[in-house]
Enzyme design. Sequence first.
Site, PDB file in Angstrom:
ATOM      1  CG  ASP A 220      -9.655  -0.142   4.628  1.00 12.24           C
ATOM      2  OD1 ASP A 220      -9.498  -0.405   3.424  1.00 12.24           O
ATOM      3  OD2 ASP A 220      -8.995  -0.654   5.534  1.00 12.24           O
TER       4      ASP A 220
ATOM      5  CE  LYS B  80      -3.845  -2.501   1.974  1.00 12.78           C
ATOM      6  NZ  LYS B  80      -4.622  -2.939   3.123  1.00 12.78           N
TER       7      LYS B  80
ATOM      8  CD  GLN C 174      -3.708  -4.608   6.337  1.00 11.94           C
ATOM      9  OE1 GLN C 174      -3.550  -3.615   5.637  1.00 11.94           O
ATOM     10  NE2 GLN C 174      -4.363  -5.669   5.914  1.00 11.94           N
TER      11      GLN C 174
END
Length: 294
Positions: A121, A54, A98
């Site tokens: 997200d 990422k 994460q």
Amino acid sequence: MSAKVIDGKAIAKKVRSEVAVAVAKMKEEHDYVPGLATVLVGDNTASTTYVRNKHKACQEAGIRSIGREIPADISQDDLLAIVRELNDDPTVDGILVQLPLPKHIDDEVILGAIDLAKDVDGFHPLNIGRLAMKGRDPQFIPCTPYGCMRLLKEMDVDLNGAEAVVLGRSNIVGLPMGMLLQKANATVTICHSRTKDMVEHLKRADVVIAAVGITEMVTGDMLKPGAVVIDVGINRKDDPSKKRGYRLVGDVDYDSCAEVAGAITPVPGGVGPMTIAMLVQNTLEAAEHKLSQS
Ligand code: NAD
């Protein structure tokens, strides 16, 4: 029939270069560069790799990325404090925590604490709620389903009135995927571990999204000829010919399904690269939204 291969790598590259152009323009016009903060708790190998990828994608698109690496034994309150600190940081446009988090941390509490405007997200309950409601739009769409929708768009798949079957109902893939397909006017069936006859549903599907986590579960004989198949699964399959002893395969048995499908994503090189590309896209959108408000 031999299916068209949906080249997620190439489409992801296209998305990332579109973002890079927009970031360069933002820098020129507003003297501003978007920023993504990642929060990695513990040292899970897969998570560490995902986060590294990422950051790399951000760098290539000209987006600043800030990595917070935190020991697995951090308390929930201390992790919350980090999220709040990032919420308050004006140089951070997107925050990505994460998953999975260690068991002693309630991810609902952590994800719910992320500033809605920075929820790149798309996992905040309010974003998911808006996705579910008619006439409302979420500020961010979860990256993997967003990537699947982009693949369908790039392949000119007509979703209007199409029969779509989503395998899996997780909060991060199956559930939002079903809602997105419905918003795009498909007739959606969601199959899950308690579904009685998955094949009966699959047989009439024009579009299949497989997000289950079971190695090569979907085989060609289950599909309607010409179906578009998007394989989200990432599973390890033993392969002594590989140095690491395994290879990555999807939830779809590629060879048999490619004989029947009209189009299909490979694993790797299908949905995986799109997830990261859409994160970079969401970070750009967060920065654009911020600038439009100031
Ligand atoms: P999950 O374990 O949270 O959910 C799996 C879902 O599959 C559940 O809803 C369950 O009800 C359903 N399921 C289980 N057995 C089933 C069966 N026999 N028939 C039908 N449904 C069944 O998994 P997830 O997080 O949604 O991930 C699914 C897969 O996608 C995994 O392989 C994961 O690694 C992969 N994934 C890939 C990406 C990517 O970027 N490519 C992103 C996220 C997840």
